[in-house]
Design an enzyme around this catalytic site. Structure first.
Site, PDB file in Angstrom:
ATOM      1  CE  LYS A   1      -4.054   1.467  -0.082  1.00 55.52           C
ATOM      2  NZ  LYS A   1      -5.614   0.805  -0.403  1.00 55.52           N
TER       3      LYS A   1
ATOM      4  CG  ASP B   1      -7.324   3.871  -0.947  1.00 64.13           C
ATOM      5  OD1 ASP B   1      -7.180   1.904  -1.014  1.00 64.13           O
ATOM      6  OD2 ASP B   1      -6.809   4.548  -0.437  1.00 64.13           O
TER       7      ASP B   1
END
Ligand code: NDP
Length: 444
Positions: A125, A165
């Site tokens: 991430k 995201d």
């Protein structure tokens, strides 16, 4: 002291001031005791200690110049958490509250989510505390180019493949890809969520929201129920929320409330999604404009009130910790039957406890929102094979993946004696595959 408790205590000591990371680790590790008791070789191999420590953390400076000529400096992150079952894979988040704790919680969750998809992708991430809201396209481009000018050396189509995201949509992915291609002089599948004219996949835009509805539909179906006639509340009005709303409506549900970070709208007649799309996707505006355009709607400042709207199905699709214990109790009191997490970690540990105690069907994020990354993996497959699949083909694969995830987490929960507890089921099913691969690789 039990192995998982030791690891958790040590994690908190070694990583102070990372509350979101502690929360995600607690949620995961507290469910893994039955596995590590069955497999004492895991403790001997230090498996959990290695599982909770990222393989690599990259932090960097991102300088850029705004339209008035002022210099800004943001923080950039990429956490390459676990590559046991495939290249690191996970989105980039651009939001002012981003910090290392948030990126690590998301990365840890991502490992198990990616495992649950059944596809060969590891967990990672990244992101930045940059806020794209209110910035001009040129400013967003300048930021993305500067971000990629450092990130490019850490990623690659077979190494680490980021995606979008919060705050990173089609526009940002385009600028990031353009800069990667310019620096590396290669047109490869190094990012997913790309535009359809340069290597993207059909359905990627819709995938997380559609996938959330597919898995919830399966949970309804096995209980001889369906979305038809259900009242649904969806938080957020971004990518995940919009396409969850679209698919839920197409299955006959009535979505009555949505929000953005300023406040929520309630429309008893059912949300008009074309108006939401126009405000959010076309004009990048605020949700309160919905109430100015649709006379049946009411706008209320502040987000939390959305959970006081009575519903059968609640779909948190905005951000972490948006449902606390109090909101969970209100939802239960008002008759909610199903809660499925489109966002990552939207329910606090206490809220999850309330849902489980009251027999609510609770589908945790790592299972329920896995459709996005699963379709990213399908995008990677198409890039590698130089192919382009039809909408129907990708959508059918996505649906199949989500239905399989439901049955896998259901079976894992039953196998370990926790029938109906999908937090246990998702963690156990996701972890077993990663653990088996890590054991095969030796101490690395
Ligand atoms: P978007 O940026 O498209 O939308 C985010 C939405 O949530 C916006 O409506 C935003 O409101 C709201 N929001 C964000 N932060 C806050 C906050 N602190 N308080 C209140 N509202 C907030 O993001 P996505 O739809 O892509 O992501 C939403 C969630 O889904 C995230 O948790 C993400 O990690 C998760 N997810 C996303 C996937 C994807 O494919 N996109 C895949 C799997 C999970 P505003 O515009 O006012 O900021």
């Amino acid at each position: 002291m039990k192995y998982v408790e030791k690891v958790l205590e040590n994690l908190k000591k070694q990583n102070p001031n990372e509350p979101e990371f502690h929360q995600a680790a607690t949620e995961i590790l507290s469910t893994l005791s039955p596995i590590v008791e069955k497999h004492p070789e895991y403790e001997a191999a230090g498996l959990l200690e290695r599982f909770v420590e990222p393989e690599r953390v990259v932090m960097f400076r991102v300088p850029w110049v705004d339209d008035s000529g002022k210099v800004h400096v943001n923080k950039g992150y990429r956490v390459q958490f676990n590559s046991a079952i495939g290249p690191y894979k996970g989105g980039l988040r651009f939001h002012p509250n981003v910090n290392l704790s948030i990126i690590k919680f998301l990365g840890l969750e991502q490992i198990l989510k990616n495992s649950l998809t059944g596809l060969p992708i590891g967990g990672g991430k990244g992101g930045s505390d940059f806020d794209p809201k209110g910035k001009s396209d040129r400013e967003v481009m300048a930021f993305c180019q500067s971000f990629m000018t450092e990130l490019y050396r850490h990623i690659g189509a077979d190494t680490d493949v980021p995606a979008g995201d919060i705050g990173v949509g089609a526009r940002e992915i385009g600028y990031l890809f353009g800069q990667y291609k310019r620096i590396r002089d290669e047109h490869v599948g190094v990012l997913t969520g790309r535009g359809l004219t340069y290597g993207g996949s059909l359905v990627r835009t819709e995938a997380t929201g559609y996938g959330l509805i597919y898995i919830t539909e399966e949970a309804l179906k096995v209980r001889s129920d369906s979305f038809k006639g259900k009242t649904v509340v969806i938080s957020g009005s971004g990518n995940v929320a919009i396409y969850a709303c679209e698919k839920a409506q197409s299955l006959g549900a009535k979505v009555v409330a949505m929000y953005d970070s300023d406040g929520y709208i309630y429309d008893a007649e059912g949300i008009k999604l074309d108006v939401i799309k126009d405000i959010k996707e076309v004009k990048r505006g605020r949700i309160k404009e919905y109430a100015e355009r649709v006379k049946t709607a009411k706008y209320t400042e502040g987000c939390k009130g959305i959970w006081t709207v009575p519903c059968d199905v609640a779909l948190p699709c905005a951000t972490q910790n948006e449902i606390d214990e109090e909101s969970a109790k209100t939802l239960v009191k008002n008759g909610v039957k199903y809660v499925a997490e489109g966002a990552n970690m939207p329910s606090t540990l206490e809220a999850i406890g309330v849902f489980q105690k009251n027999g609510i069907v609770f589908l945790p994020a790592k299972a329920a929102n896995a459709g996005g990354v699963a379709t990213s993996a399908l995008e990677m497959a198409q890039s590698s094979g130089r192919m382009f699949w039809s909408f129907e083909e990708v959508d059918a694969k996505l649906k199949n993946i989500m239905v399989n995830i439901y049955h896998n987490i259901d079976s894992a929960a039953k196998e370990y004696g926790f029938e109906g507890n999908y937090v246990m089921g998702a963690n156990i099913a996701g972890f077993m595959k990663v653990a088996t691969a890590m054991m095969a690789h030796g101490i690395v």
